[in-house]
Write an enzyme that holds these catalytic residues in place. Structure first.
Site, PDB file in Angstrom:
ATOM      1  N   HIS A   1       0.875  -1.278   0.003  1.00 60.10           N
ATOM      2  CA  HIS A   1       0.151   0.059   0.102  1.00 60.10           C
ATOM      3  C   HIS A   1       0.908   1.437  -0.055  1.00 60.10           C
ATOM      4  O   HIS A   1       0.760   2.029  -0.884  1.00 60.10           O
ATOM      5  CB  HIS A   1      -0.940  -0.148   1.276  1.00 60.10           C
ATOM      6  CG  HIS A   1      -1.838   1.218   1.299  1.00 60.10           C
ATOM      7  ND1 HIS A   1      -1.497   2.128   1.930  1.00 60.10           N
ATOM      8  CD2 HIS A   1      -2.975   1.539   0.900  1.00 60.10           C
ATOM      9  CE1 HIS A   1      -2.520   3.374   1.962  1.00 60.10           C
ATOM     10  NE2 HIS A   1      -3.261   2.756   1.249  1.00 60.10           N
TER      11      HIS A   1
ATOM     12  N   ARG B   1     -11.081  -1.258 -12.222  1.00 57.85           N
ATOM     13  CA  ARG B   1     -10.856  -2.610 -11.545  1.00 57.85           C
ATOM     14  C   ARG B   1     -11.973  -2.707 -10.499  1.00 57.85           C
ATOM     15  O   ARG B   1     -12.167  -1.719  -9.852  1.00 57.85           O
ATOM     16  CB  ARG B   1      -9.757  -2.851 -11.302  1.00 57.85           C
ATOM     17  CG  ARG B   1      -9.561  -4.445 -10.721  1.00 57.85           C
ATOM     18  CD  ARG B   1      -7.922  -4.585 -10.319  1.00 57.85           C
ATOM     19  NE  ARG B   1      -7.772  -4.109  -9.055  1.00 57.85           N
ATOM     20  CZ  ARG B   1      -6.726  -4.292  -8.553  1.00 57.85           C
ATOM     21  NH1 ARG B   1      -5.854  -5.091  -9.183  1.00 57.85           N
ATOM     22  NH2 ARG B   1      -6.385  -3.639  -7.419  1.00 57.85           N
TER      23      ARG B   1
ATOM     24  N   GLU C   1      -3.773 -12.790 -12.674  1.00 58.69           N
ATOM     25  CA  GLU C   1      -3.107 -12.672 -11.547  1.00 58.69           C
ATOM     26  C   GLU C   1      -2.836 -13.909 -10.686  1.00 58.69           C
ATOM     27  O   GLU C   1      -2.455 -14.010  -9.607  1.00 58.69           O
ATOM     28  CB  GLU C   1      -3.289 -11.321 -10.792  1.00 58.69           C
ATOM     29  CG  GLU C   1      -4.708 -11.328 -10.448  1.00 58.69           C
ATOM     30  CD  GLU C   1      -5.106  -9.933  -9.927  1.00 58.69           C
ATOM     31  OE1 GLU C   1      -3.969  -9.173  -9.477  1.00 58.69           O
ATOM     32  OE2 GLU C   1      -6.238  -9.589  -9.816  1.00 58.69           O
TER      33      GLU C   1
ATOM     34  N   ASN D   1       1.913  -8.291  -9.743  1.00 61.31           N
ATOM     35  CA  ASN D   1       2.251  -8.143  -8.363  1.00 61.31           C
ATOM     36  C   ASN D   1       1.814  -9.432  -7.442  1.00 61.31           C
ATOM     37  O   ASN D   1       2.474 -10.052  -6.568  1.00 61.31           O
ATOM     38  CB  ASN D   1       1.491  -7.021  -7.506  1.00 61.31           C
ATOM     39  CG  ASN D   1       1.709  -5.701  -8.337  1.00 61.31           C
ATOM     40  OD1 ASN D   1       3.144  -5.632  -9.006  1.00 61.31           O
ATOM     41  ND2 ASN D   1       0.977  -4.750  -8.216  1.00 61.31           N
ATOM     42  N   ASP D   2       0.467  -9.965  -7.954  1.00 62.55           N
ATOM     43  CA  ASP D   2      -0.077 -11.247  -7.398  1.00 62.55           C
ATOM     44  C   ASP D   2       0.298 -12.701  -8.107  1.00 62.55           C
ATOM     45  O   ASP D   2       0.646 -13.198  -7.413  1.00 62.55           O
ATOM     46  CB  ASP D   2      -1.602 -11.116  -7.475  1.00 62.55           C
ATOM     47  CG  ASP D   2      -2.126 -10.254  -6.345  1.00 62.55           C
ATOM     48  OD1 ASP D   2      -1.436 -10.441  -5.283  1.00 62.55           O
ATOM     49  OD2 ASP D   2      -2.974  -9.501  -6.642  1.00 62.55           O
TER      50      ASP D   2
ATOM     51  N   CYS E   1      -0.498  -4.600 -15.774  1.00 64.70           N
ATOM     52  CA  CYS E   1      -0.443  -3.338 -14.710  1.00 64.70           C
ATOM     53  C   CYS E   1      -0.016  -3.681 -13.579  1.00 64.70           C
ATOM     54  O   CYS E   1       0.065  -2.918 -12.596  1.00 64.70           O
ATOM     55  CB  CYS E   1      -1.834  -3.178 -14.777  1.00 64.70           C
ATOM     56  SG  CYS E   1      -3.101  -4.397 -14.221  1.00 64.70           S
TER      57      CYS E   1
HETATM   58  C1  PEP Z   1      -1.299  -6.874  -9.290  1.00 62.50           C
HETATM   59  O1  PEP Z   1      -1.589  -7.991  -8.645  1.00 62.50           O
HETATM   60  O2  PEP Z   1      -0.146  -6.799 -10.089  1.00 62.50           O
HETATM   61  C2  PEP Z   1      -2.096  -5.984  -9.485  1.00 62.50           C
HETATM   62  C3  PEP Z   1      -1.932  -4.666 -10.210  1.00 62.50           C
HETATM   63  O3  PEP Z   1      -3.077  -5.808  -8.385  1.00 62.50           O
HETATM   64  P1  PEP Z   1      -2.949  -5.227  -7.145  1.00 62.50           P
HETATM   65  O4  PEP Z   1      -1.472  -4.778  -6.743  1.00 62.50           O
HETATM   66  O5  PEP Z   1      -3.944  -4.313  -6.647  1.00 62.50           O
HETATM   67  O6  PEP Z   1      -2.828  -6.463  -6.271  1.00 62.50           O
HETATM   68 MG    MG Z   2      -3.655  -8.013  -7.739  1.00 63.86          MG
END
Ligand code: PEP
Ligand code: MG
Length: 763
Positions: free
Chosen positions: A404, A544, A640, A664-665, A712
């Site tokens: 965050h 999203r 993801e 990221n996930d 993303c």
């Molecule tokens: C991701 O998982 O890459 C993503 C963009 O979503 P978040 O970071 O909000 O989980």
């Molecule tokens: Mg994510």
């Protein structure tokens, strides 16, 4: 003074000899006397220099010229300096002095030892005076001829223009200033660095060791981010280590030089030191600290398993090179260190800023945060966002590049360092620090000007727009960042995270439903999304649906009803929650419907955390049931979870209009590495072959079916990854605001390369 020999070995030097051997020689002698492993060296004494001046007959002529000089006359200063240095270099060193120097050199090693020849100036009446840096040093010297030449050049350097000027201004009589020369075995260190024998701020018995590959110059000059190890002298254990990515090393080259080599492969990320090596260094540091009764700043080197101590200075006299001004766009790589480094973590949002530390343990503490302060906390959460807007920098104990704090700081353009592990313990309220959000380092003290403006690059700083075939889009989380995001000239928004907007409302969606305030929720959502759509007229904006792990709702009003989950990352989040909370989903869809009705055709909707095409079909069916014209709506999914990459063909058959990699996930679920856990952050590997294979596979399928395929996740903000994705056929890349110029350039370069390769093949 008369009896003082021309040459003294370190082992022979006593404290009182400083007049003869200068500060550097005396310090090396003292370290040797207490048993520290100092590289072999002898000193050509100040008396040897004076004998040289007298026996060659140049003494009087030399000092007469200096006496008549007006140092404020720049032309005269330069010309006298040149003449006097020529004079020193024009005569032969008397035979007996030559002989003693070459005899001593021969004793250093059989086949000629490579040495460093360093000046060590000294004043008769003020032997402690420091003339550091004003005379020459010659590295990498081999053989009698070069050695004698280097010694003579060191002598001549006593009369450099700057040195003459400085002495005159300080009131030193040139006749009373001498020079000794240290001839020391050059350590071709395999690893080297610096250490603080005790914690530089708190004085705790924690030895901080920084190390990198090759010569120590790389660490001392700040041209490489070194590994950082913390050794607790009480438990005699390494209690913390941060293994940095070491991009370069400096090695000796040719006759007298050094060169920078790029590091590749494993060495880049391999730890420089084992625990046993850290322990040995810390023990050597302790010997120095005990002897000098003061914490020491020590330069060390290791070669072939041998440890060497090159220099030891009290920490209180650490020199602090000038710091780049606050608000500098981003930290350059080779700009040197700022002062005492207190902490290191991951550089999550670029820029440099200084300010007063405010430790925030609870959202209640945020009222103490004033404009320009530095917010230090375990981990930020959405209710801290108002305070995050006011601060000049953010530092957290926990988290990685996708936490965050990292996401919000990048959007606010506020420098941030995350995952320091102990900022809240180590930093004190009110302490002044400087945060380098690119390097991920935190220093004691302030830069010269307080940070005024957001430090991250803005669009104004971006180079002239490059046209790319691949769309370069931008990620947005806070509507207030929409203008900055649009000013980058991005081709649209590849991800609008609405949870930041919702979490900022301070009440859970469930609260609005339970209190019959659904309209208010829909209105807030509508307004926030509209702000972003308005900033990107005619360009696609993929919004999203809600994706907040349950723990992020906890502090909000209504948060007490959130389920307690052992692992919220694997829990009730993303589309799986919306599908089972139709009211929550419906409120979001209502906001989208109204925006479409208001003419915002550029709005696309993206579902997060889907792991089976059925979830997509179910979500679409629910939307249809609420009156959405799903045939014409742009609906897509995040990829993801590995399952969604593997089943991409089925998603395409189910009718997705686009797919976007949430790396990221995707990385955390492919590698079983918690993205917010700093203990495993070094294993979080965006370029892991398994991750790349999943992505490559899904891109190929999307291309074959003409489906827009994007990224993303944070990896899309890495130029190297962006180039790889373009090479594999991705159709758009969505990056952070600060990364847009460099991503655009990387994409353009890769596209040119592809075209060029094709042209050559067809030629
Ligand atoms: C991701 O998982 O890459 C993503 C963009 O979503 P978040 O970071 O909000 O989980
Ligand atoms: Mg994510």
């Amino acid at each position: 003074m008369k009896e003082m020999p021309n040459v003294l070995w370190l082992e022979e030097i006593k404290k009182e000899d400083i007049v003869s051997v200068g500060g550097k020689g005396a310090s090396l002698g003292e370290m040797t006397s207490i048993g520290l492993p100092v590289p072999k060296a002898f000193v050509v004494t100040a008396q040897a220099f004076r004998r040289f001046l007298v026996e060659t007959g140049i003494e009087d002529a030399l000092f007469r010229r200096l006496e008549r000089l007006d140092v404020e006359d720049n032309g005269a200063l330069e010309s006298v300096s040149r003449d006097v240095q020529d004079l020193v270099l024009s005569v032969e060193i008397p035979d007996h002095i030559r002989q003693e120097i070459t005899d001593a050199y021969a004793r250093m090693g059989a086949d000629g030892t490579v040495v460093a020849v360093r000046s060590s100036a000294t004043a008769e009446d003020l032997p402690e005076a420091s003339f550091a840096g004003q005379q020459e040093t010659y590295l990498n010297i081999l053989g009698d001829v070069d050695l004698l030449d280097a010694v003579q050049r060191c002598w001549a350097s006593l009369y450099g223009a700057r040195a003459i000027y400085y002495r005159s201004k300080q009131g030193f009589d040139d006749r009373s200033v001498n020079i000794a020369v240290v001839v020391q075995e050059l350590i071709r260190s395999e690893k080297s660095g610096v250490m603080f024998t005790s914690h530089p701020v708190t004085g705790e018995p924690l030895t901080i060791v920084e190390g990198s590959w090759g010569l120590g110059e790389a660490v001392v000059s700040g041209s490489v981010s070194p590994d950082n190890y913390v050794f607790d002298l009480r438990s005699e254990r390494v209690v913390d280590r941060l293994i940095a990515e070491k991009e370069i090393m400096i090695i000796p080259e040719g006759e007298h030089g050094t060169k920078i080599v790029d590091l590749t492969g494993e060495q880049r990320t391999a730890p420089v030191l084992s625990d046993a090596e850290v322990a040995r260094l810390a023990m050597l540091g302790k010997i120095a600290e005990d002897h000098y009764s003061n914490p020491q700043d020590i330069e060390w080197a290791i070669v072939g398993g041998d440890f060497f101590i090159l220099q030891s200075r009290p920490i209180t006299t650490i020199r602090r090179p000038e710091i780049p001004r606050a608000g500098a766009e981003s930290a350059g790589k080779n700009r040197g260190t700022f002062g005492v480094m207190l902490l290191e973590g991951q550089g999550a949002s670029p820029g440099i800023a200084s300010g007063r530390v405010v430790i925030v343990r609870d959202v209640k503490d945020t009222s103490a945060v004033k404009d320009g302060d530095i917010l230090v906390t375990k981990m930020t959460n959405p209710d801290m966002v108002p305070a995050m807007r006011r601060v000049s920098a953010i530092v957290t104990d926990e988290g990685g590049m996708t936490c965050h704090a990292a996401i919000v700081s990048r959007e606010l353009g506020t420098p941030a360092v995350v995952g320091t592990k102990k900022a809240t313990k180590l930093l004190k309220d009110g302490q002044i620090i400087t945060v380098d959000g690119e390097k991920g380092t935190i220093y004691e003290g302030a830069v010269q000007a307080p940070a005024a403006a957001p430090a991250a690059p803005t669009a104004a700083a971006a180079p002239a727009q490059v046209i790319t075939g691949t769309l370069v889009k931008v990620n947005v989380s806070l509507p207030e960042a929409a203008q900055r995001a649009a000013a980058t000239g991005a081709d649209g928004v590849g991800l609008l995270r609405i949870e930041h907007l919702i979490l900022g409302l301070s009440k859970t969606p469930g609260w609005y439903i339970d209190h019959g305030e659904e309209e208010e929720f829909i209105g807030e959502l509508y307004g926030g999304i509209k702000t972003v759509l308005d900033a990107f007229p005619g360009k696609p904006v993929w919004v999203r649906t809600l994706d907040a792990p349950t723990d992020e709702f906890r502090n909000m009003e209504g948060g007490q009803d959130e389920p307690i989950e052992h692992n919220p990352m694997l829990g009730w989040r993303g589309i799986r929650r919306d599908l089972r909370s139709p009211d929550q989903f419906r409120m979001q869809v209502e906001a989208f419907k109204r925006l479409w009705a208001a003419g915002y055709d550029n709005l696309g909707v993206m579902f997060p955390m889907v792991n089976h095409p059925d979830e997509f079909i179910q979500a679409r069916t629910m939307m249809k049931g609420w009156g959405v014209d799903v045939k014409n709506a742009t609906l897509g999914v995040m990829i993801e979870i590995p399952s969604s990459a593997i089943l991409i063909e089925d998603f395409i058959k189910a009718g997705i209009r686009f797919a976007s990699f949430g790396t990221n996930d995707l990385i955390q679920y492919t590698l079983a590495i918690d993205r917010n856990n700093e203990n495993v952050a070094d294993m979080y590997e965006p370029e892991h072959p398994a991750v790349l294979r999943l992505i490559g596979y899904a891109i190929k399928a999307c291309r074959e079916h003409g489906i827009e395929c994007s990224i993303c996740g944070q990896a899309g903000s890495d130029p190297k990854m962006a180039a790889w994705l373009v090479g594999h056929g991705i159709t758009s890349v969505s990056a952070n605001i600060d990364a847009i110029p460099r991503i655009r350039e990387a994409v353009a370069r890769k596209e040119q390369q592809i075209l060029l390769d094709a042209a050559r093949r067809n030629a």
